[in-house]
Scaffold this motif. Structure first.
Motif, PDB file in Angstrom:
ATOM      1  N   ALA A 160     -39.425  12.010 -24.900  1.00 17.85           N
ATOM      2  CA  ALA A 160     -38.305  12.146 -26.014  1.00 17.85           C
ATOM      3  C   ALA A 160     -37.301  13.297 -25.704  1.00 17.85           C
ATOM      4  O   ALA A 160     -36.105  13.007 -25.668  1.00 17.85           O
ATOM      5  CB  ALA A 160     -39.318  12.276 -27.286  1.00 17.85           C
ATOM      6  N   PRO A 161     -37.767  14.528 -25.595  1.00 15.98           N
ATOM      7  CA  PRO A 161     -36.688  15.619 -25.472  1.00 15.98           C
ATOM      8  C   PRO A 161     -35.910  15.395 -24.100  1.00 15.98           C
ATOM      9  O   PRO A 161     -34.744  15.724 -24.041  1.00 15.98           O
ATOM     10  CB  PRO A 161     -37.563  16.720 -25.277  1.00 15.98           C
ATOM     11  CG  PRO A 161     -38.923  16.579 -25.033  1.00 15.98           C
ATOM     12  CD  PRO A 161     -38.956  15.135 -25.624  1.00 15.98           C
ATOM     13  N   CYS A 164     -33.548  12.875 -24.832  1.00 19.93           N
ATOM     14  CA  CYS A 164     -32.442  13.310 -25.878  1.00 19.93           C
ATOM     15  C   CYS A 164     -32.108  14.725 -25.912  1.00 19.93           C
ATOM     16  O   CYS A 164     -32.860  15.542 -26.958  1.00 19.93           O
ATOM     17  CB  CYS A 164     -33.377  12.790 -27.494  1.00 19.93           C
ATOM     18  SG  CYS A 164     -33.892  11.237 -27.727  1.00 19.93           S
ATOM     19  N   VAL A 167     -31.029  17.145 -28.983  1.00 22.99           N
ATOM     20  CA  VAL A 167     -32.219  17.418 -29.824  1.00 22.99           C
ATOM     21  C   VAL A 167     -32.459  18.884 -29.507  1.00 22.99           C
ATOM     22  O   VAL A 167     -33.290  19.229 -28.490  1.00 22.99           O
ATOM     23  CB  VAL A 167     -33.437  16.535 -30.048  1.00 22.99           C
ATOM     24  CG1 VAL A 167     -34.520  17.036 -31.107  1.00 22.99           C
ATOM     25  CG2 VAL A 167     -32.878  15.146 -30.690  1.00 22.99           C
ATOM     26  N   TYR A 176     -41.594  14.487 -36.525  1.00 21.31           N
ATOM     27  CA  TYR A 176     -40.098  14.729 -36.028  1.00 21.31           C
ATOM     28  C   TYR A 176     -39.454  13.517 -35.471  1.00 21.31           C
ATOM     29  O   TYR A 176     -38.492  12.988 -35.947  1.00 21.31           O
ATOM     30  CB  TYR A 176     -39.796  15.875 -35.374  1.00 21.31           C
ATOM     31  CG  TYR A 176     -38.373  16.201 -35.016  1.00 21.31           C
ATOM     32  CD1 TYR A 176     -37.618  16.761 -35.932  1.00 21.31           C
ATOM     33  CD2 TYR A 176     -37.704  15.691 -33.811  1.00 21.31           C
ATOM     34  CE1 TYR A 176     -36.129  16.859 -35.587  1.00 21.31           C
ATOM     35  CE2 TYR A 176     -36.475  15.860 -33.658  1.00 21.31           C
ATOM     36  CZ  TYR A 176     -35.701  16.517 -34.529  1.00 21.31           C
ATOM     37  OH  TYR A 176     -34.494  16.624 -34.153  1.00 21.31           O
ATOM     38  N   TRP A 177     -40.100  12.957 -34.368  1.00 19.40           N
ATOM     39  CA  TRP A 177     -39.420  11.989 -33.781  1.00 19.40           C
ATOM     40  C   TRP A 177     -39.415  10.615 -34.506  1.00 19.40           C
ATOM     41  O   TRP A 177     -38.256   9.868 -34.436  1.00 19.40           O
ATOM     42  CB  TRP A 177     -40.095  11.628 -32.264  1.00 19.40           C
ATOM     43  CG  TRP A 177     -39.823  12.839 -31.515  1.00 19.40           C
ATOM     44  CD1 TRP A 177     -40.446  13.789 -31.013  1.00 19.40           C
ATOM     45  CD2 TRP A 177     -38.595  13.144 -30.900  1.00 19.40           C
ATOM     46  NE1 TRP A 177     -40.176  14.549 -30.028  1.00 19.40           N
ATOM     47  CE2 TRP A 177     -38.818  14.400 -30.018  1.00 19.40           C
ATOM     48  CE3 TRP A 177     -37.171  12.475 -30.823  1.00 19.40           C
ATOM     49  CZ2 TRP A 177     -37.566  15.024 -29.235  1.00 19.40           C
ATOM     50  CZ3 TRP A 177     -35.979  13.140 -30.141  1.00 19.40           C
ATOM     51  CH2 TRP A 177     -36.221  14.324 -29.475  1.00 19.40           C
ATOM     52  N   HIS A 180     -36.438  11.267 -36.648  1.00 16.47           N
ATOM     53  CA  HIS A 180     -35.238  11.005 -35.897  1.00 16.47           C
ATOM     54  C   HIS A 180     -34.808   9.646 -35.605  1.00 16.47           C
ATOM     55  O   HIS A 180     -33.401   9.435 -35.600  1.00 16.47           O
ATOM     56  CB  HIS A 180     -35.449  12.076 -34.668  1.00 16.47           C
ATOM     57  CG  HIS A 180     -34.406  12.138 -33.580  1.00 16.47           C
ATOM     58  ND1 HIS A 180     -33.117  12.722 -33.959  1.00 16.47           N
ATOM     59  CD2 HIS A 180     -33.942  11.307 -32.664  1.00 16.47           C
ATOM     60  CE1 HIS A 180     -32.099  12.553 -32.868  1.00 16.47           C
ATOM     61  NE2 HIS A 180     -32.583  11.573 -32.141  1.00 16.47           N
ATOM     62  N   PHE A 181     -35.522   8.673 -35.280  1.00 23.10           N
ATOM     63  CA  PHE A 181     -35.342   7.473 -35.023  1.00 23.10           C
ATOM     64  C   PHE A 181     -35.306   6.522 -36.093  1.00 23.10           C
ATOM     65  O   PHE A 181     -35.398   5.224 -35.946  1.00 23.10           O
ATOM     66  CB  PHE A 181     -36.147   6.946 -33.915  1.00 23.10           C
ATOM     67  CG  PHE A 181     -35.783   7.564 -32.453  1.00 23.10           C
ATOM     68  CD1 PHE A 181     -34.499   7.246 -32.107  1.00 23.10           C
ATOM     69  CD2 PHE A 181     -36.589   8.452 -31.891  1.00 23.10           C
ATOM     70  CE1 PHE A 181     -34.181   7.834 -30.842  1.00 23.10           C
ATOM     71  CE2 PHE A 181     -36.154   9.042 -30.586  1.00 23.10           C
ATOM     72  CZ  PHE A 181     -35.060   8.799 -30.079  1.00 23.10           C
ATOM     73  N   THR A 198     -46.558   5.646 -31.733  1.00 15.24           N
ATOM     74  CA  THR A 198     -46.099   6.360 -30.338  1.00 15.24           C
ATOM     75  C   THR A 198     -45.491   5.104 -29.532  1.00 15.24           C
ATOM     76  O   THR A 198     -44.462   5.278 -28.718  1.00 15.24           O
ATOM     77  CB  THR A 198     -47.222   6.841 -29.848  1.00 15.24           C
ATOM     78  OG1 THR A 198     -47.665   7.998 -30.391  1.00 15.24           O
ATOM     79  CG2 THR A 198     -47.022   7.479 -28.254  1.00 15.24           C
ATOM     80  N   LEU A 201     -42.001   4.613 -30.632  1.00 21.81           N
ATOM     81  CA  LEU A 201     -40.968   5.621 -30.085  1.00 21.81           C
ATOM     82  C   LEU A 201     -40.739   5.244 -28.426  1.00 21.81           C
ATOM     83  O   LEU A 201     -39.788   5.206 -27.882  1.00 21.81           O
ATOM     84  CB  LEU A 201     -41.827   6.857 -30.123  1.00 21.81           C
ATOM     85  CG  LEU A 201     -41.122   8.005 -29.620  1.00 21.81           C
ATOM     86  CD1 LEU A 201     -39.542   8.188 -29.878  1.00 21.81           C
ATOM     87  CD2 LEU A 201     -41.915   9.317 -30.035  1.00 21.81           C
ATOM     88  N   LEU A 205     -37.256   4.865 -26.104  1.00 24.87           N
ATOM     89  CA  LEU A 205     -37.168   5.773 -24.970  1.00 24.87           C
ATOM     90  C   LEU A 205     -37.008   4.819 -23.716  1.00 24.87           C
ATOM     91  O   LEU A 205     -36.190   5.062 -22.764  1.00 24.87           O
ATOM     92  CB  LEU A 205     -38.193   6.699 -24.695  1.00 24.87           C
ATOM     93  CG  LEU A 205     -38.418   7.767 -25.981  1.00 24.87           C
ATOM     94  CD1 LEU A 205     -39.594   8.537 -25.920  1.00 24.87           C
ATOM     95  CD2 LEU A 205     -37.106   8.350 -26.210  1.00 24.87           C
TER      96      LEU A 205
END
Length: 236
Positions: A160-161, A164, A167, A176-177, A180-181, A198, A201, A205
């Protein structure tokens, strides 16, 4: 229980003939290959544990979802609560929604772990904060089955980071994610629900990866390894 009883060697449960046969029939991991991200079957796993101690705490439940053909296959969902009869469990299990009735309805750890590895097959695994889940699952498999976990494990908390970079949040968690999405997730903080979150998410990604021209598990792992090495260098 004695304060120091955790330090004593754990007795490996003896497997009955049927369990031994199931263990021998487990599929070896295929490793990461050049299939497209869409063609690859992924198993997204989440564990609930009795705590965060990597060497002492136990796996209480396993939840997993499958990503295949570019979508979450709800028909392949997996969930098991592991019945632990050898060690009493802390009241903290209530935080995971695992009350006495859930524990009483749980499976023998040997059967539950055999069920899970048969479900996984040769597929790679995804998890949020994968190093923790990989260690805990690996230890449970070794203690209960004498089985060495060798399946690839990829960390969605690192993907994720990486994808992104705008962020700027240190150690952002799954909640948080999800926010965020704008994912619509209900009934969080049990293994199956967290595995589903997960997986959702991960699909986002994967879409970003394909937009960047990265469309195989092997290329993804290479990109992630490079990103993590750069991150380590910059941290010094």
């Amino acid at each position: 229980m004695s304060l120091f009883s955790w330090l004593l060697p754990r007795k490996k449960p003896s497997l009955n003939p049927a369990q031994q046969q199931r263990l021998a029939q487990l599929t070896a991991p295929a490793g990461l290959n050049e299939h497209t991200l869409r063609a690859q079957r992924w198993v997204v796993v989440d564990l609930e544990t009795s705590g965060l101690d990597l060497n002492r705490d136990q796996v209480l439940s396993i939840g997993a979802m499958v990503i295949e053909d570019g979508a979450i296959d709800l028909g392949q969902a997996f969930e098991r609560t592991l019945l632990r009869t050898d060690n009493p469990l802390s009241p903290s299990v209530l935080l995971h929604g695992l009350g006495p009735s859930a524990i009483a309805a749980g499976c023998d750890p040997v059967d539950a772990l055999l069920d899970f590895m048969a479900f996984v097959g040769d597929s790679p695994l995804l998890a949020f904060h994968a190093p923790f889940d990989q260690h805990m699952l690996g230890r449970a498999l070794k203690d209960s089955l004498g089985y060495r976990l060798q399946h690839p494990f990829m960390d969605v908390a690192a993907l994720a980071p990486m994808l992104c970079p705008q962020v700027n949040v240190r150690e952002a968690g799954l909640d948080y994610w999800i926010k965020h999405f704008n994912l619509q997730v209900e009934d969080r903080h049990n293994a199956s629900a967290d595995a589903l979150a997960t997986a959702e998410l991960a699909l986002i990604l994967f879409s970003r990866l394909r937009a960047q021209g990265i469309d195989s598990p092997h290329a993804l792992q290479q990109r992630l390894n490079q990103w993590q090495r750069r991150k380590q260098v910059h941290s010094f």
